[in-house]
Design an enzyme around this catalytic site. Structure first.
Site, PDB file in Angstrom:
ATOM      1  N   TRP A   1      37.115 -24.126 112.165  1.00 49.67           N
ATOM      2  CA  TRP A   1      37.184 -25.367 112.963  1.00 49.67           C
ATOM      3  C   TRP A   1      38.248 -26.334 112.475  1.00 49.67           C
ATOM      4  O   TRP A   1      38.486 -27.358 113.096  1.00 49.67           O
ATOM      5  CB  TRP A   1      35.803 -26.057 112.960  1.00 49.67           C
ATOM      6  CG  TRP A   1      34.834 -25.456 113.916  1.00 49.67           C
ATOM      7  CD1 TRP A   1      35.020 -24.353 114.702  1.00 49.67           C
ATOM      8  CD2 TRP A   1      33.511 -25.927 114.201  1.00 49.67           C
ATOM      9  NE1 TRP A   1      33.896 -24.115 115.452  1.00 49.67           N
ATOM     10  CE2 TRP A   1      32.957 -25.059 115.163  1.00 49.67           C
ATOM     11  CE3 TRP A   1      32.732 -26.978 113.724  1.00 49.67           C
ATOM     12  CZ2 TRP A   1      31.666 -25.235 115.679  1.00 49.67           C
ATOM     13  CZ3 TRP A   1      31.456 -27.156 114.223  1.00 49.67           C
ATOM     14  CH2 TRP A   1      30.929 -26.292 115.199  1.00 49.67           C
ATOM     15  N   LYS A   2      38.835 -26.051 111.320  1.00 48.68           N
ATOM     16  CA  LYS A   2      39.860 -26.947 110.757  1.00 48.68           C
ATOM     17  C   LYS A   2      39.323 -28.384 110.710  1.00 48.68           C
ATOM     18  O   LYS A   2      38.155 -28.573 110.390  1.00 48.68           O
ATOM     19  CB  LYS A   2      41.162 -26.810 111.543  1.00 48.68           C
ATOM     20  CG  LYS A   2      41.583 -25.335 111.648  1.00 48.68           C
ATOM     21  CD  LYS A   2      42.951 -25.109 112.186  1.00 48.68           C
ATOM     22  CE  LYS A   2      43.237 -23.608 112.203  1.00 48.68           C
ATOM     23  NZ  LYS A   2      44.580 -23.282 112.643  1.00 48.68           N
TER      24      LYS A   2
ATOM     25  N   HIS B   1      44.326 -20.276 103.293  1.00 50.96           N
ATOM     26  CA  HIS B   1      44.804 -20.469 104.666  1.00 50.96           C
ATOM     27  C   HIS B   1      46.214 -21.057 104.631  1.00 50.96           C
ATOM     28  O   HIS B   1      46.534 -21.856 103.754  1.00 50.96           O
ATOM     29  CB  HIS B   1      43.847 -21.405 105.433  1.00 50.96           C
ATOM     30  CG  HIS B   1      44.163 -21.432 106.896  1.00 50.96           C
ATOM     31  ND1 HIS B   1      45.166 -22.210 107.416  1.00 50.96           N
ATOM     32  CD2 HIS B   1      43.629 -20.744 107.932  1.00 50.96           C
ATOM     33  CE1 HIS B   1      45.228 -22.014 108.728  1.00 50.96           C
ATOM     34  NE2 HIS B   1      44.305 -21.116 109.065  1.00 50.96           N
TER      35      HIS B   1
ATOM     36  N   GLU C   1      47.581 -23.329 106.205  1.00 50.52           N
ATOM     37  CA  GLU C   1      47.662 -24.794 106.241  1.00 50.52           C
ATOM     38  C   GLU C   1      47.383 -25.388 104.854  1.00 50.52           C
ATOM     39  O   GLU C   1      47.877 -26.456 104.519  1.00 50.52           O
ATOM     40  CB  GLU C   1      46.708 -25.341 107.315  1.00 50.52           C
ATOM     41  CG  GLU C   1      47.264 -25.066 108.714  1.00 50.52           C
ATOM     42  CD  GLU C   1      46.222 -24.919 109.803  1.00 50.52           C
ATOM     43  OE1 GLU C   1      45.081 -25.367 109.627  1.00 50.52           O
ATOM     44  OE2 GLU C   1      46.569 -24.332 110.855  1.00 50.52           O
TER      45      GLU C   1
ATOM     46  N   SER D   1      46.120 -17.207 117.014  1.00 46.21           N
ATOM     47  CA  SER D   1      46.010 -17.217 118.476  1.00 46.21           C
ATOM     48  C   SER D   1      45.107 -16.101 119.010  1.00 46.21           C
ATOM     49  O   SER D   1      45.333 -15.579 120.114  1.00 46.21           O
ATOM     50  CB  SER D   1      47.388 -17.150 119.148  1.00 46.21           C
ATOM     51  OG  SER D   1      48.167 -18.260 118.773  1.00 46.21           O
TER      52      SER D   1
ATOM     53  N   GLY E   1      40.763 -19.824 115.450  1.00 44.11           N
ATOM     54  CA  GLY E   1      40.885 -21.274 115.311  1.00 44.11           C
ATOM     55  C   GLY E   1      40.461 -21.973 116.590  1.00 44.11           C
ATOM     56  O   GLY E   1      39.276 -22.223 116.816  1.00 44.11           O
TER      57      GLY E   1
HETATM   58  P1  PGA Z   1      44.393 -20.331 115.973  1.00 44.73           P
HETATM   59  O1  PGA Z   1      44.133 -20.567 114.411  1.00 44.73           O
HETATM   60  O2  PGA Z   1      43.392 -19.334 116.459  1.00 44.73           O
HETATM   61  O3  PGA Z   1      44.204 -21.675 116.606  1.00 44.73           O
HETATM   62  O4  PGA Z   1      45.809 -19.838 116.094  1.00 44.73           O
HETATM   63  C1  PGA Z   1      43.789 -19.490 113.577  1.00 44.73           C
HETATM   64  C2  PGA Z   1      43.686 -19.934 112.143  1.00 44.73           C
HETATM   65  O5  PGA Z   1      44.465 -20.798 111.709  1.00 44.73           O
HETATM   66  O6  PGA Z   1      42.819 -19.444 111.398  1.00 44.73           O
END
Ligand code: PGA
Length: 279
Positions: free
Chosen positions: A34-35, A120, A122, A238, A259
């Site tokens: 979920w970030k 991850h 990020e 994605s 995500g």
């Molecule tokens: P996304 O993110 O499905 O929105 O591309 C995937 C993730 O960062 O784990």
């Protein structure tokens, strides 16, 4: 085209064949990252409730939601008696102490949470080096957590040099990994260029399969062939309700790390349904 020669060198064709065609795993793992969303507890609860409801009758899929830390206690309670587990998105590389703003793997484990994402892209972009990722992996394991280790190249080159980046990420992240804890490792292959709303493309199921083979091969050097075979390799970047079937089918992914689509209960439920039907 991906560099098949590179993948199949060192006389390992038979091994690769076994890796792909004799995969003993059938329970797919669908994990939602979920970030930093949603931003209200009200939305967190309704999104989670929607997912919990929709998976109540689904079989053969292990479903995990990784919300921001602050929501873990509430969602742990909401998860009780259902089929959705909750996990963390990261943990500190330190056990405890003067680490303002950090959360210890031991705190996460003490809540009854059993797994965490580590590495991850990020978090790597925010400063997590391979060495820090390695320390986080070892700390999380010692605290008793399962680790979903994210790896992925920033750019894809035609000559296959990105495979070196994957190998380096894996070998550094898993330095000193206690082989007897291999059943607590999951690898999520997430090409950075395919992640998020600024993605420049999506991996193909075929491309994923090649990379999964390569990842298993590197893992076999670290954990031994038998244990490497049993490590689930997920696809992320994605992943959505439209492409899930292809990644889990032709791509032979052991699961997905999702995500954006994990914040949409309807789409996430669809992905889980697809996973339950794909063997
Ligand atoms: P996304 O993110 O499905 O929105 O591309 C995937 C993730 O960062 O784990």
């Amino acid at each position: 085209m991906l560099p098949e020669k590179q993948l199949f060198n060192n006389g390992s064709f038979l091994f690769i064949f076994v890796l792909v065609y004799n995969n003993p795993m059938s329970t797919k793992i669908i994990a939602g990252n979920w970030k930093m969303n949603p931003v209200t507890l009200k939305d967190v609860k309704s999104t989670f409730a929607g997912i919990k409801r929709s998976v109540s009758k689904v079989r053969g899929v292990s479903v995990l939601i990784c919300p921001p830390f602050i929501y873990l206690p509430e969602l742990k309670k909401m998860a009780m008696g259902g089929k959705v587990e909750v996990g963390a998105q990261d943990v500190s590389d330190k056990d405890q102490g003067a680490q303002t703003g950090s959360v210890s793997a031991y705190m996460v484990r003490d809540l009854g949470v059993k797994s965490t994402i580590i590495g991850h892209s990020e978090r790597r972009a925010g400063g997590d080096t391979d060495e820090i990722v390695n320390q986080k992996v070892l700390t999380a394991l010692t605290a008793g957590l399962k680790v979903i280790l994210c790896i992925g190249e920033k750019v894809r080159d035609e000559k296959g040099q990105y495979l070196e980046a994957l190998q380096k990420q894996l070998e550094k992240a898993l330095a000193g990994f206690p082989v007897k804890l291999a059943d607590r490792l999951i690898v999520a292959y997430e090409p950075v260029w395919a992640i998020g709303k600024n993605a420049t493309g999506v991996e193909t199921p075929d491309g994923f399969l090649h990379n999964k083979i390569f990842i298993r091969k590197v893992l076999s050097g670290i954990l031994g062939k038998k244990k490497a075979l049993a490590v689930p390799v997920l696809y992320g970047g994605s992943a959505n309700a439209q492409n899930a079937g292809d990644f889990l089918g032709a791509g032979q992914a052991d699961g997905l790390l999702v995500g954006r689509d994990s914040l949409n209960p309807k789409n996430f439920a669809e992905i889980i349904k697809i996973a339950s039907l794909s063997k």
